[in-house]
Design an enzyme around this catalytic site. Structure first.
Site, PDB file in Angstrom:
ATOM      1  N   HIS A  92      60.211 -18.350 -15.129  1.00 44.22           N
ATOM      2  CA  HIS A  92      60.394 -19.358 -15.774  1.00 44.22           C
ATOM      3  C   HIS A  92      60.973 -20.689 -15.271  1.00 44.22           C
ATOM      4  O   HIS A  92      61.957 -20.676 -14.519  1.00 44.22           O
ATOM      5  CB  HIS A  92      61.187 -19.113 -17.053  1.00 44.22           C
ATOM      6  CG  HIS A  92      60.428 -18.433 -18.282  1.00 44.22           C
ATOM      7  ND1 HIS A  92      60.763 -17.759 -19.259  1.00 44.22           N
ATOM      8  CD2 HIS A  92      59.143 -18.480 -18.446  1.00 44.22           C
ATOM      9  CE1 HIS A  92      59.908 -17.109 -19.788  1.00 44.22           C
ATOM     10  NE2 HIS A  92      58.852 -17.494 -19.700  1.00 44.22           N
ATOM     11  N   ASP A 152      62.901 -23.042 -15.580  1.00 44.78           N
ATOM     12  CA  ASP A 152      64.287 -23.546 -15.709  1.00 44.78           C
ATOM     13  C   ASP A 152      65.043 -22.897 -14.789  1.00 44.78           C
ATOM     14  O   ASP A 152      66.235 -23.119 -14.419  1.00 44.78           O
ATOM     15  CB  ASP A 152      64.888 -23.496 -17.124  1.00 44.78           C
ATOM     16  CG  ASP A 152      64.718 -22.197 -17.967  1.00 44.78           C
ATOM     17  OD1 ASP A 152      63.831 -21.591 -17.453  1.00 44.78           O
ATOM     18  OD2 ASP A 152      65.636 -21.859 -18.749  1.00 44.78           O
ATOM     19  N   ASP A 161      67.813 -13.791 -18.379  1.00 42.69           N
ATOM     20  CA  ASP A 161      67.263 -14.073 -19.689  1.00 42.69           C
ATOM     21  C   ASP A 161      67.122 -12.768 -20.289  1.00 42.69           C
ATOM     22  O   ASP A 161      66.333 -12.285 -19.563  1.00 42.69           O
ATOM     23  CB  ASP A 161      66.166 -14.948 -19.626  1.00 42.69           C
ATOM     24  CG  ASP A 161      66.692 -16.552 -19.624  1.00 42.69           C
ATOM     25  OD1 ASP A 161      67.697 -16.686 -19.071  1.00 42.69           O
ATOM     26  OD2 ASP A 161      65.660 -17.445 -19.658  1.00 42.69           O
TER      27      ASP A 161
END
Lengths: 306, 306
Positions: free
Chosen positions: A65, A67, A210
């Site tokens: 991802h 970020d 995450d």
């Protein structure tokens, strides 16, 4: 003693904020710089933290991802401007190679060095003389890994009293025993086990990237010195957290408690808590008292566990 | 009166430093946000500067070197996370489309909006009701553009005294004259020229991007209110500056002097001057007194030239 120093470079999640840059954690250990994730702004955070740009740099991406990875193009470019010659090691889940190819296809300048990419799903991500980095699958919306940096067990303490009693002088023979080799002394063989205590466990840092709360991560984090866990939201948004593949501060604390870690850092804090982050810490501490909020540029030296 | 506000987001060059983020300049004008270049860290600098993420955002890239563009992937991603629906306009030299394609090929998440890319080499880059953005070739190591944001000329001042003398009352007829339309009053036609002074010139900001000193840019910058010029090094490194396609602070000041601009900002400052930047300013001011050092998050409201 080898210092193991953890430096939070970016601790926000999704979108940066005035206070928090995007995810990246540096660990300085054994002459290496180990970088977990590389969100936009990582190179400048490294400058602010004074980490330097080490020759021995290993970058581990938890997932692809934006970020968590979009600081990599700029870092790769800067290392080249700084005349890096040594290859850069980048490890991540499947897709990492394609990401690196996309970066290189931009061709903003030719690189002075090579990038060695390795894609993994679990198991040993990297091993050096002094440490091992292991990966396990996290529970996110896309393929995502959690990583554990594990210092190899150190030899047990020498029983100095006993060695003096039998008259073995300090010097090369001690060194050989410490390295685990038997030695001959006064006509008999002395084995390391005879003069040394049990191996001392190495330090362990786990970074989840995450993830939803996961039993696999409890198992993976058993007795870790430091657990850095996704804590995107307060538990008032637990449903949102789970549907987006994240944990709440309370969820992170429950994992820390079950795994019996020494210290928990709440990480990947949503920008919606800017100015109001203490509420995350409060709910985590109610479950696991040794919880802390990760902060940009905060550092922590992991003490020897002995 | 429409405010034209310039905000320096990142003012370093090549590599960021503790003090300077990579190149990006925001101009707020006429309800639009115009972003010149988008170095890594731009989105966070926008947050720090409180610019907001406007619907009407136009991004202009001067060239495709990493330090000027690698904040774009993260900004594009964040705009999508913020649920942008309106298309984003990105303008730059040939290669810009390929760069945007490379960004989108990373596929870190699907976008909620479209990106409209336009490649140009010179001429009009963008035009709105109130302003025009023009481009000219700069003199760098790769194809590079300089941009000029030019407010369209405003109507001349109404000669209020004359209008009162002929008895024309304030109201709709004044408004029509101001918009350049002739009006009928007491049986005769009054033309705008009769009651208005000459058009008042609009404000002009020129941003060179990376460039050697260039006569073309002198011409392009004639009478600009603000010139933001490459000033990577002190003149002690003039040779290095020229060979790398850059200007020195003194070179930038000479351009400002020749073009007769009102104000010069030294920009794209090499990290080697961290802590010692005043020497750049000193040599610029010796040539062009109204020189200033661009600083991250510094803003300047361009006054009306009237």
């Amino acid at each position: 003693m080898t210092v193991m120093k953890l430096i939070f470079l970016g601790t926000g999640g999704g979108i940066p904020s005035v206070k928090r840059s995007l995810p990246s954690i540096a660990v300085k250990f054994s002459g290496h710089m180990i970088l977990f994730d590389c969100g936009e702004g990582t190179q400048r955070q490294m400058m602010k933290a004074g980490t330097g740009f080490k020759r021995e740099m290993i970058i581990l991406l938890t997932h692809l991802h934006g970020d968590h990875i979009l600081g990599l193009p700029g870092l790769i470019y800067t290392l080249s401007m700084l005349n890096r010659k040594d290859p850069l090691i980048v490890i991540g889940p499947p897709g990492t190679k394609k990401f690196i190819e996309a970066i290189l296809s931009i061709r903003f300048g030719k690189l002075n060095y090579e990038i060695h990419v390795r894609e993994i799903l679990d198991g040993i991500a990297y091993e050096s003389r002094e440490y091992v980095i292991e990966a396990v699958r996290a529970d996110h919306t896309v393929t995502a890994l959690a990583y554990k940096l594990r210092e190899k067990d150190r030899p047990g303490r020498m029983n100095a009293e006993y060695l003096e009693r039998i008259g073995l002088p300090k010097g090369p023979l001690w060194g050989r025993l410490q390295r685990g080799e038997p030695v001959e002394f006064k006509g008999r063989i002395i084995r390391p086990e005879e003069v040394m205590g049990p191996p001392r466990p190495g330090r362990k840092i786990v970074y989840t990237g995450d993830t939803r709360p996961s039993d696999k991560i409890v198992e993976f984090s058993k007795d870790a010195d430091v657990l850095i866990h996704d804590a995107t939201f307060h538990s008032e948004f637990e449903e949102e957290a789970l549907s987006e593949g994240h944990s709440t501060a309370r969820g992170a604390a429950e994992i820390a408690f079950k795994a019996g870690v020494k210290r928990l850092y709440l990480f990947h804090i949503s920008p919606r808590y800017e100015g109001n982050e203490e509420k995350l810490l409060r709910e985590a501490r109610a479950v696991f008292p040794n919880s802390f909020l990760a902060e940009d540029l905060l550092s922590y030296e992991v003490p020897l566990s002995d």
